[in-house]
Design an enzyme around this catalytic site. Structure first.
Site, PDB file in Angstrom:
ATOM      1  CE1 TYR A  56      -3.114  -3.183   0.973  1.00  0.00           C
ATOM      2  CE2 TYR A  56      -4.202  -1.454  -0.302  1.00  0.00           C
ATOM      3  CZ  TYR A  56      -4.160  -2.761   0.157  1.00  0.00           C
ATOM      4  OH  TYR A  56      -5.148  -3.638  -0.201  1.00  0.00           O
ATOM      5  CD  GLN A  91     -16.281  -1.496  -7.420  1.00  0.00           C
ATOM      6  OE1 GLN A  91     -16.234  -2.677  -7.078  1.00  0.00           O
ATOM      7  NE2 GLN A  91     -16.403  -1.128  -8.675  1.00  0.00           N
ATOM      8  CG  ASP A  94      -7.788   6.486  -7.680  1.00  0.00           C
ATOM      9  OD1 ASP A  94      -7.897   5.569  -8.510  1.00  0.00           O
ATOM     10  OD2 ASP A  94      -8.586   7.449  -7.633  1.00  0.00           O
ATOM     11  CG  HIS A 109     -14.030  -1.259  -1.877  1.00  0.00           C
ATOM     12  ND1 HIS A 109     -13.952  -1.778  -3.146  1.00  0.00           N
ATOM     13  CD2 HIS A 109     -15.122  -1.829  -1.320  1.00  0.00           C
ATOM     14  CE1 HIS A 109     -14.943  -2.637  -3.334  1.00  0.00           C
ATOM     15  NE2 HIS A 109     -15.671  -2.669  -2.230  1.00  0.00           N
ATOM     16  CB  CYS A 136      -1.825   6.412  16.007  1.00  0.00           C
ATOM     17  SG  CYS A 136      -3.456   7.192  16.068  1.00  0.00           S
ATOM     18  N   GLY A 175     -16.204   1.649 -15.541  1.00  0.00           N
ATOM     19  CA  GLY A 175     -14.855   1.109 -15.340  1.00  0.00           C
ATOM     20  C   GLY A 175     -14.727   0.071 -14.253  1.00  0.00           C
ATOM     21  CB  THR A 176     -16.399  -1.640 -11.909  1.00  0.00           C
ATOM     22  OG1 THR A 176     -16.239  -2.730 -10.994  1.00  0.00           O
ATOM     23  CG2 THR A 176     -17.864  -1.445 -12.220  1.00  0.00           C
ATOM     24  CB  SER A 177     -14.200  -6.474 -13.733  1.00  0.00           C
ATOM     25  OG  SER A 177     -14.068  -6.663 -12.326  1.00  0.00           O
ATOM     26  CG  LEU A 202     -11.339  -1.031 -22.686  1.00  0.00           C
ATOM     27  CD1 LEU A 202     -11.295   0.335 -23.360  1.00  0.00           C
ATOM     28  CD2 LEU A 202      -9.942  -1.373 -22.153  1.00  0.00           C
TER      29      LEU A 202
HETATM   30  C1  BV8 Z   1     -17.766  -8.423   1.960  1.00  0.00           C
HETATM   31  C2  BV8 Z   1      -9.831  -2.257  -1.745  1.00  0.00           C
HETATM   32  C3  BV8 Z   1     -18.949  -9.318   3.767  1.00  0.00           C
HETATM   33  C4  BV8 Z   1      -8.468  -2.715  -1.447  1.00  0.00           C
HETATM   34  C5  BV8 Z   1     -11.081  -4.080  -2.763  1.00  0.00           C
HETATM   35  C6  BV8 Z   1     -15.999 -16.109  -1.302  1.00  0.00           C
HETATM   36  C7  BV8 Z   1     -15.056 -16.028  -0.283  1.00  0.00           C
HETATM   37  C8  BV8 Z   1     -14.783 -14.822   0.369  1.00  0.00           C
HETATM   38  C9  BV8 Z   1     -15.463 -13.666   0.016  1.00  0.00           C
HETATM   39  C10 BV8 Z   1     -16.399 -13.763  -0.987  1.00  0.00           C
HETATM   40  C11 BV8 Z   1     -16.679 -14.939  -1.656  1.00  0.00           C
HETATM   41  N1  BV8 Z   1     -17.626 -14.696  -2.580  1.00  0.00           N
HETATM   42  C12 BV8 Z   1     -17.962 -13.401  -2.540  1.00  0.00           C
HETATM   43  C13 BV8 Z   1     -17.235 -12.827  -1.557  1.00  0.00           C
HETATM   44  C14 BV8 Z   1     -17.286 -11.461  -1.155  1.00  0.00           C
HETATM   45  C15 BV8 Z   1     -16.085 -10.728  -1.714  1.00  0.00           C
HETATM   46  C16 BV8 Z   1     -16.056 -10.861  -3.208  1.00  0.00           C
HETATM   47  O1  BV8 Z   1     -16.888 -10.281  -3.890  1.00  0.00           O
HETATM   48  N2  BV8 Z   1     -15.104 -11.656  -3.740  1.00  0.00           N
HETATM   49  C17 BV8 Z   1     -15.018 -11.828  -5.173  1.00  0.00           C
HETATM   50  C18 BV8 Z   1     -13.551 -11.949  -5.587  1.00  0.00           C
HETATM   51  C19 BV8 Z   1     -15.826 -13.067  -5.548  1.00  0.00           C
HETATM   52  N3  BV8 Z   1     -16.302  -9.374  -1.318  1.00  0.00           N
HETATM   53  C20 BV8 Z   1     -15.847  -8.938  -0.134  1.00  0.00           C
HETATM   54  O2  BV8 Z   1     -15.144  -9.603   0.596  1.00  0.00           O
HETATM   55  C21 BV8 Z   1     -16.326  -7.561   0.268  1.00  0.00           C
HETATM   56  N4  BV8 Z   1     -16.783  -7.609   1.622  1.00  0.00           N
HETATM   57  O3  BV8 Z   1     -18.361  -9.144   1.193  1.00  0.00           O
HETATM   58  O4  BV8 Z   1     -18.013  -8.390   3.304  1.00  0.00           O
HETATM   59  C22 BV8 Z   1     -19.208  -9.024   5.182  1.00  0.00           C
HETATM   60  C23 BV8 Z   1     -20.495  -9.150   5.649  1.00  0.00           C
HETATM   61  C24 BV8 Z   1     -20.745  -8.890   6.977  1.00  0.00           C
HETATM   62  C25 BV8 Z   1     -19.710  -8.490   7.815  1.00  0.00           C
HETATM   63  C26 BV8 Z   1     -18.398  -8.362   7.325  1.00  0.00           C
HETATM   64  C27 BV8 Z   1     -18.139  -8.627   5.998  1.00  0.00           C
HETATM   65  C28 BV8 Z   1     -15.192  -6.545   0.252  1.00  0.00           C
HETATM   66  C29 BV8 Z   1     -14.642  -6.407  -1.141  1.00  0.00           C
HETATM   67  C30 BV8 Z   1     -13.683  -5.223  -1.175  1.00  0.00           C
HETATM   68  C31 BV8 Z   1     -12.292  -5.716  -1.395  1.00  0.00           C
HETATM   69  N5  BV8 Z   1     -11.425  -4.553  -1.597  1.00  0.00           N
HETATM   70  N6  BV8 Z   1     -10.350  -2.969  -2.914  1.00  0.00           N
HETATM   71  C32 BV8 Z   1      -7.518  -2.311  -2.540  1.00  0.00           C
HETATM   72  O5  BV8 Z   1      -7.874  -1.532  -3.424  1.00  0.00           O
HETATM   73  O6  BV8 Z   1      -6.390  -2.797  -2.460  1.00  0.00           O
HETATM   74  S1  BV8 Z   1     -11.614  -4.882  -4.162  1.00  0.00           S
HETATM   75  C33 BV8 Z   1     -10.899  -4.223  -5.576  1.00  0.00           C
HETATM   76  O7  BV8 Z   1     -11.276  -5.039  -6.679  1.00  0.00           O
HETATM   77  C34 BV8 Z   1     -11.460  -2.892  -5.971  1.00  0.00           C
HETATM   78  O8  BV8 Z   1     -11.695  -2.035  -4.903  1.00  0.00           O
HETATM   79  C35 BV8 Z   1     -12.719  -3.217  -6.697  1.00  0.00           C
HETATM   80  O9  BV8 Z   1     -13.806  -3.193  -5.842  1.00  0.00           O
HETATM   81  C36 BV8 Z   1     -12.568  -4.631  -7.057  1.00  0.00           C
HETATM   82  C37 BV8 Z   1     -12.836  -4.864  -8.490  1.00  0.00           C
HETATM   83  O10 BV8 Z   1     -11.970  -4.100  -9.191  1.00  0.00           O
HETATM   84  P1  BV8 Z   1     -12.503  -3.167 -10.379  1.00  0.00           P
HETATM   85  O11 BV8 Z   1     -12.560  -1.800  -9.837  1.00  0.00           O
HETATM   86  O12 BV8 Z   1     -13.737  -3.693 -11.011  1.00  0.00           O
HETATM   87  O13 BV8 Z   1     -11.279  -3.335 -11.312  1.00  0.00           O
HETATM   88  P2  BV8 Z   1     -11.010  -4.537 -12.306  1.00  0.00           P
HETATM   89  O14 BV8 Z   1      -9.569  -4.518 -12.660  1.00  0.00           O
HETATM   90  O15 BV8 Z   1     -11.622  -5.790 -11.778  1.00  0.00           O
HETATM   91  O16 BV8 Z   1     -11.865  -4.102 -13.567  1.00  0.00           O
HETATM   92  C38 BV8 Z   1     -11.513  -2.927 -14.251  1.00  0.00           C
HETATM   93  C39 BV8 Z   1     -12.543  -2.765 -15.342  1.00  0.00           C
HETATM   94  O17 BV8 Z   1     -12.273  -1.541 -16.026  1.00  0.00           O
HETATM   95  C40 BV8 Z   1     -12.477  -3.873 -16.372  1.00  0.00           C
HETATM   96  O18 BV8 Z   1     -13.789  -4.307 -16.649  1.00  0.00           O
HETATM   97  C41 BV8 Z   1     -11.858  -3.207 -17.602  1.00  0.00           C
HETATM   98  O19 BV8 Z   1     -12.416  -3.698 -18.810  1.00  0.00           O
HETATM   99  C42 BV8 Z   1     -12.275  -1.773 -17.410  1.00  0.00           C
HETATM  100  N7  BV8 Z   1     -11.349  -0.806 -17.997  1.00  0.00           N
HETATM  101  C43 BV8 Z   1      -9.990  -0.903 -18.122  1.00  0.00           C
HETATM  102  N8  BV8 Z   1      -9.521   0.219 -18.718  1.00  0.00           N
HETATM  103  C44 BV8 Z   1     -10.588   1.029 -18.956  1.00  0.00           C
HETATM  104  C45 BV8 Z   1     -11.752   0.386 -18.485  1.00  0.00           C
HETATM  105  N9  BV8 Z   1     -12.973   0.934 -18.588  1.00  0.00           N
HETATM  106  C46 BV8 Z   1     -13.054   2.150 -19.156  1.00  0.00           C
HETATM  107  N10 BV8 Z   1     -11.993   2.844 -19.623  1.00  0.00           N
HETATM  108  C47 BV8 Z   1     -10.739   2.309 -19.540  1.00  0.00           C
HETATM  109  N11 BV8 Z   1      -9.699   3.005 -20.016  1.00  0.00           N
END
Ligand code: BV8
Length: 232
Positions: A56, A91, A94, A109, A136, A175-177, A202
């Site tokens: 980070y 999400q 930054d 997030h 802190c 811009g989210t997957s 995209l």
């Molecule tokens: C929760 C912060 C419950 C940190 C992030 C099984 C086991 C364990 C957990 C789970 C499970 N099944 C489901 C879950 C829940 C889990 C989850 O969803 N897992 C997924 C992998 C299946 N979710 C969680 O754990 C969440 N919490 O559920 O809590 C709970 C309930 C009660 C009490 C307590 C808890 C928390 C999830 C948050 C995790 N933190 N980020 C950090 O940044 O380091 S996630 C991180 O990835 C991002 O923040 C974002 O949210 C996420 C997805 O990323 P995207 O933003 O979509 O980016 P990505 O690269 O994927 O996609 C980019 C897109 O942009 C693409 O589509 C691309 O085509 C497009 N693009 C690219 N270039 C361009 C463009 N578009 C336009 N123009 C361009 N130029």
């Protein structure tokens, strides 16, 4: 188009891609270099805090080298000129929405530029490394962690988001997957509330089929175009 009075926008890493910030899942993206479970889970932090704090620190330092792009600036224009209600949920951890001129940004997030103290649980604005265990600012304990929401942790301000989704007449995802919940489920909440749904990405996201309309291309082109349509 019926008069749009309440818009909810969700942005993801794709809106910052043209600014030079790695997305999570595209080739060479953030997660390619690290396993999610090692750097974005509480278990990973407990297992190897230096790896996580360093990961980070690197991303926080990289912020100084990038600039907001036309998509961020277009959303700031929308906030300034749209006469209805607007909620911008991101999400992203930054600060490019803020540096692009948006004032009211909901970081569901968390943020790279915020620190959470494990001792006193106070969140403070933060722009320095954490690897060297700085005290802190509130309780002086060397117990700061990045104020970001890891997998398995509850995202911030969910009630506020769901209230807005149930009341909006347009939901726009930019811009989210659509791979991560609960954010990936927002489109279904909006549809259930009878809102229009638009994806600007995209390429088709995992949830593309839930959207009434989808436009594919770079956010730097699609978002200013769409904002121009909304502001008429
Ligand atoms: C929760 C912060 C419950 C940190 C992030 C099984 C086991 C364990 C957990 C789970 C499970 N099944 C489901 C879950 C829940 C889990 C989850 O969803 N897992 C997924 C992998 C299946 N979710 C969680 O754990 C969440 N919490 O559920 O809590 C709970 C309930 C009660 C009490 C307590 C808890 C928390 C999830 C948050 C995790 N933190 N980020 C950090 O940044 O380091 S996630 C991180 O990835 C991002 O923040 C974002 O949210 C996420 C997805 O990323 P995207 O933003 O979509 O980016 P990505 O690269 O994927 O996609 C980019 C897109 O942009 C693409 O589509 C691309 O085509 C497009 N693009 C690219 N270039 C361009 C463009 N578009 C336009 N123009 C361009 N130029």
């Amino acid at each position: 188009m019926a008069e749009i009075e309440h818009i909810v926008i969700l942005t993801g890493a794709g809106i910052s891609a043209e600014s030079g910030i790695d997305t999570f899942r595209s080739a060479g993206g953030l997660w390619e270099q690290h396993k999610v479970e090692d750097v974005a889970t509480p278990e990973g932090f407990a297992r190897d805090p230096d790896l996580v704090l360093g990961f980070y620190d690197m991303r926080r330092e990289a912020l100084a080298k990038v600039e907001p792009n036309d998509a961020h600036r277009a959303l700031a224009r929308l906030e300034a000129e749209f006469s209805g209600e607007l909620l911008l949920v991101t999400q992203n951890v930054d600060d490019l929405h803020e540096r692009g001129g948006s004032n009211d940004v909901l970081h569901m997030h968390g943020e790279l530029k915020s620190a959470l103290c494990l001792a006193c649980e106070v969140r403070t604005s933060w722009d320095a490394p954490m690897l060297n265990r700085p005290p802190c600012p509130v309780c002086q304990s060397p117990s700061l962690r990045p104020d970001v929401v890891w997998f398995g942790e509850m995202p911030y301000q969910m009630e506020r988001i769901y209230a807005a989704l149930s009341d909006c007449d347009l939901f726009v995802s930019i811009g989210t997957s659509g791979a991560v919940y609960p954010a990936a489920g927002f489109v279904q909440e909006a549809r259930a509330a009878g809102a229009g749904t638009l994806e600007l990405n995209l390429e088709p996201s995992e949830g593309s089929h839930f959207f009434a309309e989808a436009r594919h291309g770079p956010a730097g082109q699609l978002v200013p175009e769409w904002v121009g349509e909304v502001l008429g």
